[in-house]
Motif scaffolding. Structure first.
Motif, PDB file in Angstrom:
ATOM      1  N   ASP A  85     -37.904 -12.682  11.022  1.00 20.85           N
ATOM      2  CA  ASP A  85     -36.817 -13.530  11.506  1.00 20.85           C
ATOM      3  C   ASP A  85     -37.416 -14.694  12.290  1.00 20.85           C
ATOM      4  O   ASP A  85     -38.421 -14.531  12.971  1.00 20.85           O
ATOM      5  N   GLU A 102     -32.533 -15.704  12.871  1.00 17.37           N
ATOM      6  CA  GLU A 102     -31.921 -15.439  11.575  1.00 17.37           C
ATOM      7  C   GLU A 102     -32.926 -14.831  10.617  1.00 17.37           C
ATOM      8  O   GLU A 102     -34.124 -15.058  10.731  1.00 17.37           O
ATOM      9  N   LEU A 105     -31.691 -11.904   3.841  1.00 20.34           N
ATOM     10  CA  LEU A 105     -31.495 -10.560   3.289  1.00 20.34           C
ATOM     11  C   LEU A 105     -31.806 -10.590   1.803  1.00 20.34           C
ATOM     12  O   LEU A 105     -31.588 -11.602   1.130  1.00 20.34           O
ATOM     13  N   HIS A 126     -27.677 -13.657   4.502  1.00 21.31           N
ATOM     14  CA  HIS A 126     -28.510 -13.774   5.696  1.00 21.31           C
ATOM     15  C   HIS A 126     -27.853 -13.049   6.864  1.00 21.31           C
ATOM     16  O   HIS A 126     -26.671 -12.716   6.814  1.00 21.31           O
ATOM     17  N   GLY A 127     -28.648 -12.799   7.873  1.00 21.71           N
ATOM     18  CA  GLY A 127     -28.154 -12.165   9.090  1.00 21.71           C
ATOM     19  C   GLY A 127     -28.517 -12.998  10.304  1.00 21.71           C
ATOM     20  O   GLY A 127     -29.506 -13.732  10.295  1.00 21.71           O
ATOM     21  N   TRP A 148     -25.324  -8.293  15.971  1.00 18.95           N
ATOM     22  CA  TRP A 148     -25.705  -8.511  14.570  1.00 18.95           C
ATOM     23  C   TRP A 148     -24.489  -9.005  13.792  1.00 18.95           C
ATOM     24  O   TRP A 148     -23.412  -8.410  13.866  1.00 18.95           O
ATOM     25  N   ASP A 149     -24.669 -10.085  13.053  1.00 17.96           N
ATOM     26  CA  ASP A 149     -23.661 -10.598  12.125  1.00 17.96           C
ATOM     27  C   ASP A 149     -24.362 -10.841  10.802  1.00 17.96           C
ATOM     28  O   ASP A 149     -25.441 -11.445  10.778  1.00 17.96           O
ATOM     29  N   SER A 150     -23.777 -10.357   9.697  1.00 21.27           N
ATOM     30  CA  SER A 150     -24.391 -10.596   8.392  1.00 21.27           C
ATOM     31  C   SER A 150     -23.389 -11.278   7.466  1.00 21.27           C
ATOM     32  O   SER A 150     -22.175 -11.104   7.590  1.00 21.27           O
ATOM     33  N   ASP A 152     -22.769 -12.817   3.237  1.00 23.68           N
ATOM     34  CA  ASP A 152     -23.198 -12.755   1.841  1.00 23.68           C
ATOM     35  C   ASP A 152     -23.704 -14.126   1.392  1.00 23.68           C
ATOM     36  O   ASP A 152     -23.761 -15.072   2.175  1.00 23.68           O
TER      37      ASP A 152
END
Length: 173
Positions: A85, A102, A105, A126-127, A148-150, A152
């Protein structure tokens, strides 16, 4: 001539004493100035829910650089394969910091047998990790709250506001 001699005498006597008046900084002064987040750290992290909650024994290694950039890598970077990251950090108050970093993924489009023959891993969104860090008084450890936020590939949220905690120790010799 007397003035010249008096001037030279003053230089010979006063110059060395002027340098003596500036004592080298004490160990306390120099270590107090070093109580900052910059450096290498190893931390244990645990998320309360979401996809990262199942990752037992999750550990992060951080490099907080002077100037406010950072890199983080975990012992799960290979599951599935992904890069470290990258992000930024800043001081918010005495011994208080925040970091935002960031990660890309990845996912497999093919069965593992196909990947073993030379296939690869494709992008899968991405996260974003946001972390509030409290540094200990001696600057050798920290505690943190991590979010944490992910997202698509299209940028749609997959998981939001998943919280965890961290405890880190400064790396050194």
């Amino acid at each position: 001539m007397k003035r010249t001699m008096a001037f030279l005498l003053a230089i010979v006597v006063l110059l060395p004493t002027a340098s003596w008046s500036e004592a080298p900084p004490s160990r306390t002064q120099s270590s107090a100035a070093k109580i900052d987040l910059a450096g290498a750290w190893k931390a244990k992290v645990q998320f309360k829910s979401g996809m990262l909650a199942d990752w037992k024994g999750l550990q992060f290694m951080y490099a907080f650089n002077q100037g406010g950039t950072m890199t983080e890598s975990s012992n799960y970077d290979g599951s599935p394969p992904g890069p470290p990251d990258y992000g930024v950090w800043r001081k918010t108050w005495a011994r208080q910091f925040e970091a935002r970093y960031e990660v890309w993924l990845t996912k497999s489009e093919k069965p593992l047998e196909e990947i073993a023959k030379g296939g690869g891993w494709l992008p899968d969104g991405h996260g974003i990790l946001s972390e509030k860090i409290t540094l200990s008084a001696d600057g050798k450890s920290f505690k943190s709250i991590i979010r944490w936020d992910s997202f698509d590939q299209a940028g749609k949220a997959v998981e939001s506001a998943i919280e965890g905690t961290g405890e880190g120790k400064r790396m050194g010799f």
